[in-house]
Design a protein around this motif. Structure first.
Motif, PDB file in Angstrom:
ATOM      1  N   ASN A   1     -27.704   5.721   6.849  1.00 54.01           N
ATOM      2  CA  ASN A   1     -26.920   5.393   8.051  1.00 54.01           C
ATOM      3  C   ASN A   1     -25.434   5.372   7.689  1.00 54.01           C
ATOM      4  O   ASN A   1     -24.808   4.336   7.518  1.00 54.01           O
ATOM      5  CB  ASN A   1     -27.384   4.037   8.609  1.00 54.01           C
TER       6      ASN A   1
ATOM      7  N   HIS B   1     -20.042   3.214   6.627  1.00 55.42           N
ATOM      8  CA  HIS B   1     -18.600   3.461   6.752  1.00 55.42           C
ATOM      9  C   HIS B   1     -17.896   2.275   7.434  1.00 55.42           C
ATOM     10  O   HIS B   1     -16.885   1.775   6.959  1.00 55.42           O
ATOM     11  CB  HIS B   1     -18.408   4.755   7.556  1.00 55.42           C
TER      12      HIS B   1
ATOM     13  N   ARG C   1     -15.125   2.717  18.392  1.00 56.15           N
ATOM     14  CA  ARG C   1     -14.752   1.530  17.611  1.00 56.15           C
ATOM     15  C   ARG C   1     -15.221   0.222  18.273  1.00 56.15           C
ATOM     16  O   ARG C   1     -14.668  -0.852  18.011  1.00 56.15           O
ATOM     17  CB  ARG C   1     -13.246   1.514  17.302  1.00 56.15           C
TER      18      ARG C   1
ATOM     19  N   VAL D   1     -24.592  -0.492  19.305  1.00 56.46           N
ATOM     20  CA  VAL D   1     -23.755   0.028  20.389  1.00 56.46           C
ATOM     21  C   VAL D   1     -24.592   1.038  21.177  1.00 56.46           C
ATOM     22  O   VAL D   1     -25.376   1.803  20.585  1.00 56.46           O
ATOM     23  CB  VAL D   1     -22.479   0.680  19.806  1.00 56.46           C
TER      24      VAL D   1
HETATM   25  C1  COA Z   1     -23.242   1.798  13.479  1.00 58.35           C
HETATM   26  C2  COA Z   1     -22.559   1.494  14.812  1.00 58.35           C
HETATM   27  C3  COA Z   1     -22.740   0.019  15.160  1.00 58.35           C
HETATM   28  C4  COA Z   1     -21.077   1.780  14.668  1.00 58.35           C
HETATM   29  O1  COA Z   1     -20.409   1.445  15.862  1.00 58.35           O
HETATM   30  P1  COA Z   1     -19.367   2.456  16.543  1.00 58.35           P
HETATM   31  O2  COA Z   1     -18.725   1.731  17.665  1.00 58.35           O
HETATM   32  O3  COA Z   1     -20.023   3.729  16.894  1.00 58.35           O
HETATM   33  O4  COA Z   1     -18.336   2.646  15.317  1.00 58.35           O
HETATM   34  P2  COA Z   1     -17.072   3.614  15.226  1.00 58.35           P
HETATM   35  O5  COA Z   1     -16.558   3.902  16.606  1.00 58.35           O
HETATM   36  O6  COA Z   1     -16.140   3.016  14.229  1.00 58.35           O
HETATM   37  O7  COA Z   1     -17.609   4.995  14.690  1.00 58.35           O
HETATM   38  C5  COA Z   1     -18.332   5.115  13.532  1.00 58.35           C
HETATM   39  C6  COA Z   1     -17.460   5.420  12.311  1.00 58.35           C
HETATM   40  O8  COA Z   1     -18.333   5.958  11.346  1.00 58.35           O
HETATM   41  C7  COA Z   1     -17.890   7.253  11.005  1.00 58.35           C
HETATM   42  N1  COA Z   1     -19.046   8.095  10.775  1.00 58.35           N
HETATM   43  C8  COA Z   1     -19.940   8.513  11.681  1.00 58.35           C
HETATM   44  N2  COA Z   1     -20.857   9.296  11.073  1.00 58.35           N
HETATM   45  C9  COA Z   1     -20.491   9.354   9.777  1.00 58.35           C
HETATM   46  C10 COA Z   1     -21.022  10.023   8.648  1.00 58.35           C
HETATM   47  N3  COA Z   1     -22.108  10.792   8.760  1.00 58.35           N
HETATM   48  N4  COA Z   1     -20.398   9.853   7.457  1.00 58.35           N
HETATM   49  C11 COA Z   1     -19.315   9.052   7.336  1.00 58.35           C
HETATM   50  N5  COA Z   1     -18.763   8.408   8.384  1.00 58.35           N
HETATM   51  C12 COA Z   1     -19.352   8.564   9.587  1.00 58.35           C
HETATM   52  C13 COA Z   1     -17.079   7.731  12.181  1.00 58.35           C
HETATM   53  O9  COA Z   1     -16.189   8.775  11.768  1.00 58.35           O
HETATM   54  C14 COA Z   1     -16.368   6.454  12.553  1.00 58.35           C
HETATM   55  O10 COA Z   1     -15.337   6.135  11.636  1.00 58.35           O
HETATM   56  P3  COA Z   1     -13.768   6.433  11.899  1.00 58.35           P
HETATM   57  O11 COA Z   1     -13.417   5.711  13.167  1.00 58.35           O
HETATM   58  O12 COA Z   1     -13.103   5.846  10.682  1.00 58.35           O
HETATM   59  O13 COA Z   1     -13.668   7.911  12.018  1.00 58.35           O
HETATM   60  C15 COA Z   1     -23.122   2.366  15.971  1.00 58.35           C
HETATM   61  O14 COA Z   1     -23.011   3.723  15.575  1.00 58.35           O
HETATM   62  C16 COA Z   1     -24.573   2.084  16.315  1.00 58.35           C
HETATM   63  O15 COA Z   1     -24.841   1.231  17.152  1.00 58.35           O
HETATM   64  N6  COA Z   1     -25.500   2.806  15.689  1.00 58.35           N
HETATM   65  C17 COA Z   1     -26.938   2.631  15.949  1.00 58.35           C
HETATM   66  C18 COA Z   1     -27.426   1.284  15.493  1.00 58.35           C
HETATM   67  C19 COA Z   1     -27.019   0.979  14.072  1.00 58.35           C
HETATM   68  O16 COA Z   1     -27.090   1.824  13.200  1.00 58.35           O
HETATM   69  N7  COA Z   1     -26.613  -0.293  13.858  1.00 58.35           N
HETATM   70  C20 COA Z   1     -26.239  -0.777  12.560  1.00 58.35           C
HETATM   71  C21 COA Z   1     -27.461  -1.231  11.840  1.00 58.35           C
HETATM   72  S1  COA Z   1     -27.075  -1.776  10.186  1.00 58.35           S
END
Ligand code: COA
Length: 177
Positions: free
Chosen positions: A127, A132, A98, A90
């Motif tokens: 990560n 999560h 989300r 994202v």
């Molecule tokens: C991982 C990723 C795809 C998640 O997508 P997103 O649209 O941001 O997801 P969400 O909106 O659900 O938010 C992340 C969730 O993780 C939770 N979260 C974030 N940091 C956290 C932490 N340190 N500990 C625990 N939970 C955490 C948030 O609270 C949220 O959960 P909730 O809605 O239940 O509160 C996005 O953050 C991303 O693109 N990250 C960079 C690339 C990546 O890591 N890709 C995955 C590779 S395996």
């Protein structure tokens, strides 16, 4: 703002490249340190299309891709043909809305439609957001491999999470059997 998930088209590749390159430069989600150009993403897209595998984007009202998700074969041996490994990214300014879970939910449906049995996520062990989100969608941790990677001068641990797409299903009867 409303969001739509759809199959990517070539016009989405510049946005996909930018999201990918941000993850290369600023995260431990991709264990490469070299950015890619449009031609690289075109070849990746063509390869996914040739395999019949989806590349999904989530777009806003302006039809701009804010995130994408896809899967490919987990390992290049025929015995693994019912298992895929996916990726989801994202845009950094769109995280926490989300969008990632929405993309993954649709990707899981597509994997079932492709007759896959298991989806694997290979996640850098620190990560927490990705771990999560995967847990919320039913993925369970199946292994953790310490220090198998390196980036930004640090050893990285890899956590494998997996989702059974059709628990209890018998192996499909295939022509050769
Ligand atoms: C991982 C990723 C795809 C998640 O997508 P997103 O649209 O941001 O997801 P969400 O909106 O659900 O938010 C992340 C969730 O993780 C939770 N979260 C974030 N940091 C956290 C932490 N340190 N500990 C625990 N939970 C955490 C948030 O609270 C949220 O959960 P909730 O809605 O239940 O509160 C996005 O953050 C991303 O693109 N990250 C960079 C690339 C990546 O890591 N890709 C995955 C590779 S395996």
């Amino acid at each position: 703002m409303s969001y739509v998930i759809r199959d990517a088209v070539p016009a989405d590749l510049p946005a996909i490249r930018d999201i990918y390159n941000d993850a290369v430069l600023n995260t431990l989600a991709i264990w490469n340190e070299q950015t890619v150009d449009l031609d690289n993403r075109q070849q990746w897209f063509n390869a996914r299309q040739a395999q019949g595998y989806p590349v999904l984007v989530i777009v806003d009202d302006a039809n701009i891709a804010l995130g994408y998700a896809s899967f490919g074969d987990w390992r290049p041996f025929e015995g693994f043909r019912h298992t895929v490994e996916h990726s989801v990214y994202v845009h950094p300014e769109q995280r926490g809305k989300r969008l990632g879970p929405q993309l993954l939910t649709e990707l899981i449906k597509r994997a079932r439609a492709c007759d896959k049995h298991v989806m694997v996520a290979a996640i850098e062990s620190a990560n927490a957001a990705s771990i999560h989100v995967h847990k919320q969608l039913g993925f369970v941790t199946s292994g953790r491999m310490p220090q198998v990677g390196i980036k930004f001068g640090r050893w990285l641990d890899l956590t494998f999470m997996q989702l059974m797409l059709n628990p209890g299903a018998l192996p499909p009867k295939e022509c050769a059997e």
